[in-house]
Scaffold this motif. Structure first.
Motif, PDB file in Angstrom:
ATOM      1  N   ALA A 138      11.362   4.554   1.547  1.00 27.60           N
ATOM      2  CA  ALA A 138      12.160   4.006   2.807  1.00 27.60           C
ATOM      3  C   ALA A 138      11.485   4.672   3.978  1.00 27.60           C
ATOM      4  CB  ALA A 138      13.454   4.276   2.803  1.00 27.60           C
ATOM      5  N   TYR A 139      11.630   6.210   3.860  1.00 30.41           N
ATOM      6  CA  TYR A 139      11.133   6.943   5.021  1.00 30.41           C
ATOM      7  C   TYR A 139       9.623   6.475   5.698  1.00 30.41           C
ATOM      8  CZ  TYR A 139       9.158  10.793   7.526  1.00 30.41           C
ATOM      9  OH  TYR A 139       8.257  11.817   8.306  1.00 30.41           O
ATOM     10  N   LEU A 140       8.778   6.478   4.581  1.00 35.87           N
ATOM     11  CA  LEU A 140       7.298   5.961   4.960  1.00 35.87           C
ATOM     12  C   LEU A 140       7.318   4.523   5.610  1.00 35.87           C
ATOM     13  CD1 LEU A 140       5.128   7.585   2.109  1.00 35.87           C
ATOM     14  CD2 LEU A 140       5.431   8.308   4.649  1.00 35.87           C
ATOM     15  N   LEU A 141       7.997   3.609   5.085  1.00 34.61           N
ATOM     16  CA  LEU A 141       8.125   2.095   5.504  1.00 34.61           C
ATOM     17  C   LEU A 141       8.560   2.138   6.862  1.00 34.61           C
ATOM     18  CD1 LEU A 141       9.423   0.358   2.305  1.00 34.61           C
ATOM     19  CD2 LEU A 141       6.918   0.046   3.541  1.00 34.61           C
ATOM     20  N   MET A 153       0.391  11.814   2.027  1.00 39.51           N
ATOM     21  CA  MET A 153       0.672  10.476   2.105  1.00 39.51           C
ATOM     22  C   MET A 153       0.182   9.557   3.224  1.00 39.51           C
ATOM     23  SD  MET A 153       3.484   9.913  -0.802  1.00 39.51           S
ATOM     24  CE  MET A 153       4.790  11.079   0.051  1.00 39.51           C
ATOM     25  N   GLU A 154       0.685  10.168   4.301  1.00 41.11           N
ATOM     26  CA  GLU A 154       0.667   9.432   5.775  1.00 41.11           C
ATOM     27  C   GLU A 154      -0.906   9.371   5.794  1.00 41.11           C
ATOM     28  OE1 GLU A 154       3.083  11.432   8.508  1.00 41.11           O
ATOM     29  OE2 GLU A 154       4.648  11.173   7.262  1.00 41.11           O
ATOM     30  N   ASP A 155      -1.654  10.478   5.577  1.00 37.42           N
ATOM     31  CA  ASP A 155      -2.952  10.695   6.115  1.00 37.42           C
ATOM     32  C   ASP A 155      -3.970   9.544   5.275  1.00 37.42           C
ATOM     33  OD1 ASP A 155      -2.747  12.452   8.010  1.00 37.42           O
ATOM     34  OD2 ASP A 155      -3.482  14.233   6.757  1.00 37.42           O
ATOM     35  N   THR A 156      -3.350   9.628   3.795  1.00 39.12           N
ATOM     36  CA  THR A 156      -4.158   8.678   2.796  1.00 39.12           C
ATOM     37  C   THR A 156      -3.958   7.264   3.394  1.00 39.12           C
ATOM     38  OG1 THR A 156      -3.933   9.871   1.156  1.00 39.12           O
ATOM     39  CG2 THR A 156      -3.934   7.653   0.511  1.00 39.12           C
ATOM     40  N   LEU A 157      -2.687   6.918   3.645  1.00 36.50           N
ATOM     41  CA  LEU A 157      -2.286   5.493   4.066  1.00 36.50           C
ATOM     42  C   LEU A 157      -3.218   5.004   5.476  1.00 36.50           C
ATOM     43  CD1 LEU A 157       1.345   5.583   2.984  1.00 36.50           C
ATOM     44  CD2 LEU A 157      -0.259   3.941   2.189  1.00 36.50           C
ATOM     45  N   LEU A 158      -3.063   5.898   6.463  1.00 28.60           N
ATOM     46  CA  LEU A 158      -3.511   5.673   7.735  1.00 28.60           C
ATOM     47  C   LEU A 158      -5.272   5.748   7.613  1.00 28.60           C
ATOM     48  CD1 LEU A 158      -1.240   7.931   9.792  1.00 28.60           C
ATOM     49  CD2 LEU A 158      -1.281   5.251   9.451  1.00 28.60           C
ATOM     50  N   ALA A 159      -5.838   6.375   6.719  1.00 26.91           N
ATOM     51  CA  ALA A 159      -7.005   6.380   6.438  1.00 26.91           C
ATOM     52  C   ALA A 159      -7.597   5.069   5.838  1.00 26.91           C
ATOM     53  CB  ALA A 159      -7.521   7.529   5.821  1.00 26.91           C
ATOM     54  N   SER A 160      -6.730   4.495   4.761  1.00 32.11           N
ATOM     55  CA  SER A 160      -7.066   3.139   4.341  1.00 32.11           C
ATOM     56  C   SER A 160      -6.943   2.232   5.232  1.00 32.11           C
ATOM     57  CB  SER A 160      -6.232   3.044   2.987  1.00 32.11           C
ATOM     58  OG  SER A 160      -4.755   2.570   3.569  1.00 32.11           O
ATOM     59  N   ALA A 177       0.559  -1.168   0.058  1.00 33.32           N
ATOM     60  CA  ALA A 177      -0.158   0.047  -0.093  1.00 33.32           C
ATOM     61  C   ALA A 177       0.697   1.207   0.039  1.00 33.32           C
ATOM     62  CB  ALA A 177      -0.947  -0.006   1.120  1.00 33.32           C
ATOM     63  N   ILE A 178       2.016   1.193   0.789  1.00 32.19           N
ATOM     64  CA  ILE A 178       2.815   2.463   0.755  1.00 32.19           C
ATOM     65  C   ILE A 178       3.668   2.453  -0.581  1.00 32.19           C
ATOM     66  CG2 ILE A 178       4.661   3.215   1.769  1.00 32.19           C
ATOM     67  CD1 ILE A 178       4.023   1.925   4.606  1.00 32.19           C
ATOM     68  N   LEU A 179       3.960   1.346  -0.960  1.00 35.10           N
ATOM     69  CA  LEU A 179       4.673   1.647  -2.454  1.00 35.10           C
ATOM     70  C   LEU A 179       3.675   1.876  -3.554  1.00 35.10           C
ATOM     71  CD1 LEU A 179       6.935   0.833  -4.459  1.00 35.10           C
ATOM     72  CD2 LEU A 179       5.880  -1.562  -4.318  1.00 35.10           C
ATOM     73  N   GLU A 180       2.322   1.422  -3.372  1.00 34.78           N
ATOM     74  CA  GLU A 180       1.587   2.154  -4.339  1.00 34.78           C
ATOM     75  C   GLU A 180       1.205   3.569  -4.450  1.00 34.78           C
ATOM     76  OE1 GLU A 180      -2.102  -0.209  -3.884  1.00 34.78           O
ATOM     77  OE2 GLU A 180      -0.861  -2.329  -4.864  1.00 34.78           O
ATOM     78  N   VAL A 181       1.070   4.043  -2.973  1.00 34.72           N
ATOM     79  CA  VAL A 181       1.011   5.632  -2.974  1.00 34.72           C
ATOM     80  C   VAL A 181       1.994   6.425  -3.396  1.00 34.72           C
ATOM     81  CG1 VAL A 181       0.629   7.435  -1.210  1.00 34.72           C
ATOM     82  CG2 VAL A 181      -0.826   5.453  -0.994  1.00 34.72           C
ATOM     83  N   VAL A 182       3.252   5.807  -2.734  1.00 35.12           N
ATOM     84  CA  VAL A 182       4.386   6.630  -3.465  1.00 35.12           C
ATOM     85  C   VAL A 182       4.483   6.636  -4.925  1.00 35.12           C
ATOM     86  CG1 VAL A 182       7.008   6.625  -3.189  1.00 35.12           C
ATOM     87  CG2 VAL A 182       5.600   6.217  -1.114  1.00 35.12           C
ATOM     88  N   GLU A 218      14.668   9.923  -5.578  1.00 40.23           N
ATOM     89  CA  GLU A 218      14.019  10.632  -4.410  1.00 40.23           C
ATOM     90  C   GLU A 218      12.698   9.916  -3.813  1.00 40.23           C
ATOM     91  OE1 GLU A 218      13.605  14.561  -6.087  1.00 40.23           O
ATOM     92  OE2 GLU A 218      15.819  15.068  -5.637  1.00 40.23           O
ATOM     93  N   SER A 219      11.932   9.400  -5.076  1.00 41.86           N
ATOM     94  CA  SER A 219      10.874   8.731  -4.375  1.00 41.86           C
ATOM     95  C   SER A 219      11.158   7.463  -3.676  1.00 41.86           C
ATOM     96  CB  SER A 219      10.039   8.243  -5.652  1.00 41.86           C
ATOM     97  OG  SER A 219      10.618   7.640  -6.606  1.00 41.86           O
ATOM     98  N   ARG A 220      12.204   6.787  -3.981  1.00 43.91           N
ATOM     99  CA  ARG A 220      12.585   5.604  -3.265  1.00 43.91           C
ATOM    100  C   ARG A 220      13.080   5.932  -1.930  1.00 43.91           C
ATOM    101  NH1 ARG A 220      16.724   3.910  -6.807  1.00 43.91           N
ATOM    102  NH2 ARG A 220      15.456   2.679  -8.196  1.00 43.91           N
ATOM    103  N   HIS A 221      13.811   7.261  -1.729  1.00 44.15           N
ATOM    104  CA  HIS A 221      14.059   7.806  -0.315  1.00 44.15           C
ATOM    105  C   HIS A 221      12.790   7.864   0.404  1.00 44.15           C
ATOM    106  CE1 HIS A 221      18.243   8.517  -1.022  1.00 44.15           C
ATOM    107  NE2 HIS A 221      17.918   9.770  -1.489  1.00 44.15           N
TER     108      HIS A 221
END
Length: 108
Positions: free
Chosen positions: A44-47, A96-103, A11-16, A38-41
């Motif tokens: 990693a940060y969100l994971l 991105m965090e809000d989207t992931l946490l809401a899902s 899910a995190i990968l898809e949002v990024v 940069e997107s890979r950074h």
């Protein structure tokens, strides 16, 4: 601090990927172009932040089994520094965090 369920790595990968307009193959491959790096950074940060994944687990998910975990630590620090100095980056990360946490809330 999160209590309960956490977003999946996928899910995190898809949002990024959606946010940065890159493919999953690029993210988990060897593409070193700046936009992909940069997107890979950010991935990693969100994971690390949202799942508390170890640096070694993040490296493995990114297809970087041979990489020293210090390169993943570097990625996380880079994004933390961007967030400190750049309001736009902070806003993007929060969205991105809000989207992931809401899902996670919806699916649990």
């Amino acid at each position: 601090k999160m209590i309960g369920k956490r977003p999946t790595q996928q899910a995190i990968l898809e949002v990024v990927c959606r946010t940065f307009d890159v493919t999953q193959e690029q993210m988990q491959g060897v593409d070193k172009r700046r936009a992909v790096a940069e997107s890979r950074h950010v991935l990693a940060y969100l994971l690390h932040k949202l799942r508390h994944d170890s640096y070694a687990d993040i490296a493995k998910f990114l297809g970087r089994n041979g990489e020293n975990h210090s390169s993943i630590m570097h990625s996380v620090r880079v994004v933390e520094n961007w967030a400190v100095v750049d309001r736009e980056t902070r806003s993007m990360l929060k969205e991105m965090e809000d989207t992931l946490l809401a899902s996670v809330t919806i699916s649990s």
